[in-house]
Design an enzyme around this catalytic site. Structure first.
Site, PDB file in Angstrom:
ATOM      1  N   ASP A 113      21.355  19.005  -4.080  1.00  0.00           N
ATOM      2  CA  ASP A 113      19.786  19.179  -4.151  1.00  0.00           C
ATOM      3  C   ASP A 113      19.200  17.739  -3.978  1.00  0.00           C
ATOM      4  OD1 ASP A 113      17.035  20.030  -4.964  1.00  0.00           O
ATOM      5  OD2 ASP A 113      17.264  18.974  -6.687  1.00  0.00           O
ATOM      6  N   ASP A 142      15.377  16.294  -4.584  1.00  0.00           N
ATOM      7  CA  ASP A 142      14.214  15.893  -5.518  1.00  0.00           C
ATOM      8  C   ASP A 142      14.876  15.913  -6.890  1.00  0.00           C
ATOM      9  OD1 ASP A 142      12.353  15.087  -3.522  1.00  0.00           O
ATOM     10  OD2 ASP A 142      11.703  17.405  -3.561  1.00  0.00           O
ATOM     11  N   LYS A 170       3.574  23.713  -0.832  1.00  0.00           N
ATOM     12  CA  LYS A 170       2.605  24.504  -0.533  1.00  0.00           C
ATOM     13  C   LYS A 170       2.409  25.262  -1.622  1.00  0.00           C
ATOM     14  CE  LYS A 170       4.050  25.428   3.692  1.00  0.00           C
ATOM     15  NZ  LYS A 170       5.172  24.169   3.933  1.00  0.00           N
TER      16      LYS A 170
END
Length: 261
Positions: free
Chosen positions: A10, A12, A55
């Site tokens: 991963d 972040d 988003k």
């Protein structure tokens, strides 16, 4: 018994602690530049992180925290524009060197490459964010260290759905039993374990209270020879930092456990 062939990371929170002082700051810059009265402070952003994807996070913020804000007809277009602006601000922060890699990350990636382990990334963040982080915090050629970079909207369902991991494994032509995953959050480990991957967790301030009962190992960081990790869950035995021998040992234990189920 399957041998360890690849490590899947991963981004972040795992490669770098990007959320609080990177993405959050960039979101707020984008909101201010657009003349919006949205402000994501540190505690609020911790709640918003329950939703993967920038988003999607903005839509959740409006639904959950700003029902008072009048929705324009072109809301989807506005959110897409804000997300693009946020990415520009985020990459600028990276270019300034404001977001370093977490302890042990560069060392472990280097050791893994030297040991012949294949590397991949499976993340919900955008490809531009990944590229900026790797080039500025890892190495000028950091992108080339990874065989596959699965990022952003390459699959429709984001974590905790396992789709991004299925996509990565398919592209690498590997089984989950031949890999280890590295994550930092509940969404991440749900995605990894649902795809059959043994998972190592390095917590952050935002994720330290998440449920990691299915992890092979939970640590505060990967550690360095002069900066030992703290073990939160699991057994490591002889070492105080994550290296390739430890990964091989964890993988062997995990696959052995699976074979006896």
């Amino acid at each position: 018994m399957a041998h360890l062939k690849a490590l899947i990371f991963d981004v972040d929170g795992t490669l770098a602690d990007t959320e609080r002082d990177g993405h959050r700051v960039a979101f707020n810059k984008a909101f201010a530049a657009a003349g919006l009265d949205w402000e994501w402070d540190i505690p609020l952003y911790g709640q918003l992180l329950a939703v993967a994807g920038g988003k999607e996070r903005m839509k959740y913020y409006l639904d959950r925290f700003r029902p008072d804000w009048p929705r324009p007809q072109n809301l989807d277009a506005l959110i897409a524009d804000l997300h693009q602006a946020k990415t520009r601000y985020y990459t600028a922060l990276l270019a300034e060197g404001a977001i370093p890699l977490r302890p042990g990350v560069k060392r472990l990636l280097t050791e893994a490459r030297e040991a012949g382990l294949r590397l991949a990334i499976a993340t919900t963040t955008t490809p531009a964010n990944v590229t900026a982080l790797l080039e500025n915090a890892l190495a000028a050629d950091g992108v080339s260290w990874f065989e596959i970079i699965a990022a952003g909207d390459v699959v429709p369902a984001k974590k905790p759905a396992p789709d991004i991991y299925f996509y990565t494994l398919e592209r690498m032509r590997l089984s989950p039993q031949e890999c280890l995953a590295f994550e930092d959050s509940a969404n991440g480990i749900q995605a990894a374990t649902a795809s059959g991957l043994a998972t190592i967790i390095t917590i952050t301030d935002y994720t330290k209270d998440h449920d990691f009962r299915d992890a092979a190992l939970v640590l505060d960081c990967l550690g360095e020879p002069d900066y030992p990790f703290q073990v939160i869950r699991g057994e490591v035995g002889w070492t105080t930092y994550v290296d390739v021998p430890l990964l091989r040992s964890l993988h062997q234990q995990w696959t052995s456990t699976l074979s006896h189920r």
